[in-house]
Design a protein around this motif. Sequence first.
Motif, PDB file in Angstrom:
ATOM      1  N   LEU A  94      16.667 -39.384 -83.492  1.00 48.28           N
ATOM      2  CA  LEU A  94      16.302 -37.781 -84.082  1.00 48.28           C
ATOM      3  C   LEU A  94      15.195 -38.150 -85.221  1.00 48.28           C
ATOM      4  CD1 LEU A  94      16.595 -34.690 -83.265  1.00 48.28           C
ATOM      5  CD2 LEU A  94      18.231 -35.210 -85.302  1.00 48.28           C
ATOM      6  N   PHE A  95      14.891 -38.652 -85.854  1.00 45.54           N
ATOM      7  CA  PHE A  95      14.278 -38.696 -87.080  1.00 45.54           C
ATOM      8  C   PHE A  95      13.146 -39.161 -86.111  1.00 45.54           C
ATOM      9  CE2 PHE A  95      12.507 -40.650 -90.598  1.00 45.54           C
ATOM     10  CZ  PHE A  95      11.427 -39.591 -90.947  1.00 45.54           C
ATOM     11  N   PHE A  96      12.908 -39.847 -85.292  1.00 50.88           N
ATOM     12  CA  PHE A  96      11.944 -40.575 -84.564  1.00 50.88           C
ATOM     13  C   PHE A  96      11.098 -39.426 -83.732  1.00 50.88           C
ATOM     14  CE2 PHE A  96       9.934 -42.499 -80.818  1.00 50.88           C
ATOM     15  CZ  PHE A  96       8.395 -43.082 -81.323  1.00 50.88           C
ATOM     16  N   LEU A  97      11.064 -38.728 -83.237  1.00 51.53           N
ATOM     17  CA  LEU A  97      11.038 -37.475 -82.127  1.00 51.53           C
ATOM     18  C   LEU A  97      10.698 -36.870 -83.663  1.00 51.53           C
ATOM     19  CD1 LEU A  97      13.320 -37.382 -79.376  1.00 51.53           C
ATOM     20  CD2 LEU A  97      11.037 -38.121 -79.763  1.00 51.53           C
ATOM     21  N   THR A  98      11.487 -36.110 -84.548  1.00 48.75           N
ATOM     22  CA  THR A  98      11.129 -35.222 -84.995  1.00 48.75           C
ATOM     23  C   THR A  98       9.054 -35.592 -85.410  1.00 48.75           C
ATOM     24  OG1 THR A  98      13.353 -35.594 -85.869  1.00 48.75           O
ATOM     25  CG2 THR A  98      10.904 -34.193 -87.110  1.00 48.75           C
ATOM     26  N   LEU A  99       9.099 -37.091 -85.644  1.00 45.89           N
ATOM     27  CA  LEU A  99       7.803 -37.712 -86.753  1.00 45.89           C
ATOM     28  C   LEU A  99       7.227 -37.518 -85.282  1.00 45.89           C
ATOM     29  CD1 LEU A  99       8.173 -40.468 -88.779  1.00 45.89           C
ATOM     30  CD2 LEU A  99       8.500 -38.615 -89.583  1.00 45.89           C
ATOM     31  N   ARG A 100       7.337 -37.567 -84.269  1.00 40.59           N
ATOM     32  CA  ARG A 100       6.864 -37.377 -82.852  1.00 40.59           C
ATOM     33  C   ARG A 100       6.070 -35.624 -82.980  1.00 40.59           C
ATOM     34  NH1 ARG A 100       3.249 -40.899 -82.042  1.00 40.59           N
ATOM     35  NH2 ARG A 100       2.650 -39.181 -79.728  1.00 40.59           N
ATOM     36  N   PHE A 101       6.745 -35.023 -82.876  1.00 36.51           N
ATOM     37  CA  PHE A 101       6.346 -33.427 -83.145  1.00 36.51           C
ATOM     38  C   PHE A 101       5.603 -32.792 -83.984  1.00 36.51           C
ATOM     39  CE2 PHE A 101       7.149 -29.039 -84.269  1.00 36.51           C
ATOM     40  CZ  PHE A 101       6.830 -28.619 -83.545  1.00 36.51           C
ATOM     41  N   PHE A 102       5.487 -33.681 -85.948  1.00 42.21           N
ATOM     42  CA  PHE A 102       4.558 -33.044 -86.536  1.00 42.21           C
ATOM     43  C   PHE A 102       3.823 -33.990 -86.706  1.00 42.21           C
ATOM     44  CE2 PHE A 102       8.698 -31.627 -88.484  1.00 42.21           C
ATOM     45  CZ  PHE A 102       8.693 -30.255 -88.784  1.00 42.21           C
ATOM     46  N   HIS A 103       3.739 -35.482 -86.200  1.00 40.39           N
ATOM     47  CA  HIS A 103       2.112 -35.758 -85.457  1.00 40.39           C
ATOM     48  C   HIS A 103       1.198 -34.528 -84.836  1.00 40.39           C
ATOM     49  CE1 HIS A 103       0.679 -40.176 -85.716  1.00 40.39           C
ATOM     50  NE2 HIS A 103      -0.228 -39.640 -85.856  1.00 40.39           N
ATOM     51  N   GLY A 104       1.682 -34.256 -83.422  1.00 35.95           N
ATOM     52  CA  GLY A 104       0.894 -33.294 -82.764  1.00 35.95           C
ATOM     53  C   GLY A 104      -0.020 -33.017 -83.293  1.00 35.95           C
ATOM     54  N   PHE A 105       0.565 -31.860 -85.341  1.00 39.76           N
ATOM     55  CA  PHE A 105      -0.407 -31.041 -85.667  1.00 39.76           C
ATOM     56  C   PHE A 105      -1.515 -31.731 -85.744  1.00 39.76           C
ATOM     57  CE2 PHE A 105       4.159 -28.638 -86.175  1.00 39.76           C
ATOM     58  CZ  PHE A 105       3.379 -28.025 -85.717  1.00 39.76           C
ATOM     59  N   SER A 106      -1.794 -32.782 -86.304  1.00 38.65           N
ATOM     60  CA  SER A 106      -3.122 -33.249 -86.449  1.00 38.65           C
ATOM     61  C   SER A 106      -3.708 -33.067 -85.453  1.00 38.65           C
ATOM     62  CB  SER A 106      -2.606 -35.128 -87.114  1.00 38.65           C
ATOM     63  OG  SER A 106      -2.443 -35.661 -85.547  1.00 38.65           O
ATOM     64  N   THR A 107      -3.377 -33.760 -84.163  1.00 40.53           N
ATOM     65  CA  THR A 107      -4.860 -33.876 -82.769  1.00 40.53           C
ATOM     66  C   THR A 107      -4.506 -31.997 -82.970  1.00 40.53           C
ATOM     67  OG1 THR A 107      -3.071 -33.841 -81.150  1.00 40.53           O
ATOM     68  CG2 THR A 107      -4.007 -35.505 -82.004  1.00 40.53           C
ATOM     69  N   GLY A 108      -4.176 -31.313 -83.269  1.00 40.16           N
ATOM     70  CA  GLY A 108      -3.861 -29.766 -82.570  1.00 40.16           C
ATOM     71  C   GLY A 108      -5.208 -29.082 -83.471  1.00 40.16           C
ATOM     72  N   PHE A 109      -6.030 -29.897 -85.082  1.00 40.71           N
ATOM     73  CA  PHE A 109      -6.621 -29.431 -86.032  1.00 40.71           C
ATOM     74  C   PHE A 109      -7.971 -29.970 -85.611  1.00 40.71           C
ATOM     75  CE2 PHE A 109      -3.681 -27.373 -87.475  1.00 40.71           C
ATOM     76  CZ  PHE A 109      -3.216 -26.332 -88.096  1.00 40.71           C
ATOM     77  N   LEU A 110      -8.353 -31.616 -85.717  1.00 41.29           N
ATOM     78  CA  LEU A 110      -8.964 -32.439 -86.769  1.00 41.29           C
ATOM     79  C   LEU A 110      -9.914 -31.925 -84.939  1.00 41.29           C
ATOM     80  CD1 LEU A 110     -10.180 -35.321 -87.949  1.00 41.29           C
ATOM     81  CD2 LEU A 110     -11.029 -35.304 -85.470  1.00 41.29           C
ATOM     82  N   PRO A 111      -9.040 -32.943 -83.533  1.00 42.46           N
ATOM     83  CA  PRO A 111     -10.308 -32.219 -83.016  1.00 42.46           C
ATOM     84  C   PRO A 111     -10.854 -31.246 -81.759  1.00 42.46           C
ATOM     85  CG  PRO A 111      -8.912 -33.373 -82.139  1.00 42.46           C
ATOM     86  CD  PRO A 111      -8.032 -33.139 -83.288  1.00 42.46           C
ATOM     87  N   THR A 112     -10.302 -29.596 -83.069  1.00 42.80           N
ATOM     88  CA  THR A 112     -10.367 -28.594 -82.700  1.00 42.80           C
ATOM     89  C   THR A 112     -12.249 -27.946 -83.324  1.00 42.80           C
ATOM     90  OG1 THR A 112      -8.214 -28.069 -81.695  1.00 42.80           O
ATOM     91  CG2 THR A 112      -9.955 -26.035 -82.421  1.00 42.80           C
ATOM     92  N   GLY A 113     -11.923 -28.640 -84.748  1.00 41.23           N
ATOM     93  CA  GLY A 113     -12.434 -28.307 -86.324  1.00 41.23           C
ATOM     94  C   GLY A 113     -13.878 -29.158 -85.156  1.00 41.23           C
TER      95      GLY A 113
END
Length: 388
Positions: A94-113
């Motif tokens: 559960l903790f690992f999959l939670t981190l995977r979910f939050f890690h995705g936010f990083s690729t939601g921001f940097l490549p867009t900018g």
Amino acid sequence: MKKYSKNFWAICTSLLLFMTSFNLIIPELNDFITILGGIEYKGLIITLFTLSAAISRPFSGKLSDTIGRKSTMYIGITVSTIVTFLYPLCGSVLFFLTLRFFHGFSTGFLPTGATALVTDILPADKRGQGMGVFGTATSLGIGVGQFLGSPITNLVGLDGLFIISGMLAIIAGLMILTVRETLKNPQTFSPGLLKIKKTEIIERNVIPAGIVMILTATCSGIIFVLSPDMSEYLGIANKGWFFFFYVISTIGIRLFTGKVSDKYGRRETLIAGCLVLCISMLIVGFSESMFMFTIGAIVFGIATGINSPTLFAWMADLSPSHRRGISAGTLFIALEVGIMFGATSTLYTYESTFKSVPQTFMVGAGFSIVALLYILWHLKFRRQQTTY
């Protein structure tokens, strides 16, 4: 290459380091979740990552067009660094999959900018070629990261791998310091900017490119989940073997096809790309030797080398100049939705056995055919590229 500015090369270098950072750990995550007792959740490793990335795109697109391209990229770097350093603390699925979910936010921001900034500085008649160079940084990061993941793990262990991944993210952030902001009169951030209107989620003008992106990116989602396991099935020690040959083939083809789409048209170029993509999925899915698996990786690299820069150039063509952040976000949402579809489909088609591999890749081949049919229909019945 002198025709590109220092700003262009700095953002490409930052993107290369960022992509290497989070791809470095991907080949080892299937084993990692298995150790934690979650072998049946392998498909969620990529699915949750891309889900959060897609959710964040409307926000990153709007912020890129308001507070600036660089500030949006810094958000992505910060999230990536924090989450990566938390992976060694995982003690449950559960903790690992939670981190995977939050890690995705990083690729939601940097490549867009980054994409909005690059769109600002590339001349219209060189966008195909320029996006090819820009996309090469992405592909190189994916290939180098995934190929080096297993050797680094063998040398320093999983915890060491996560630390190295986090350090690369920090260096990528330092590179952004050298980049000049291209948004004129950026605003100061305020909570009100996080209120998203319907018109700020999707840029309707780029929907045709988005449809093709969803259909073709489904194949990438399948590849991300299965390629590490296929390496093991075929007796290949390095789980990133596939992406090493993928990146070799895709780099050369990206630089060439950018010029082709500038000359002959985006849709015409995508027809060839979708055909090659279908062939690659069949080769990989029915591979029973290292040789055929390697050939499949090379052909897949050619396919993505044709499709990716052409789609981003098409997006840039269709995008209103004052909504380039939202337009880039729209195409990235399509990318993540496609990868998510592909990764999620493996939960139903892949049984963590070599026998179930072909049926899984047949799904990807089917989506590439649908993409081809859509482009042919669009080319025949829609004279204007923006009509969907």
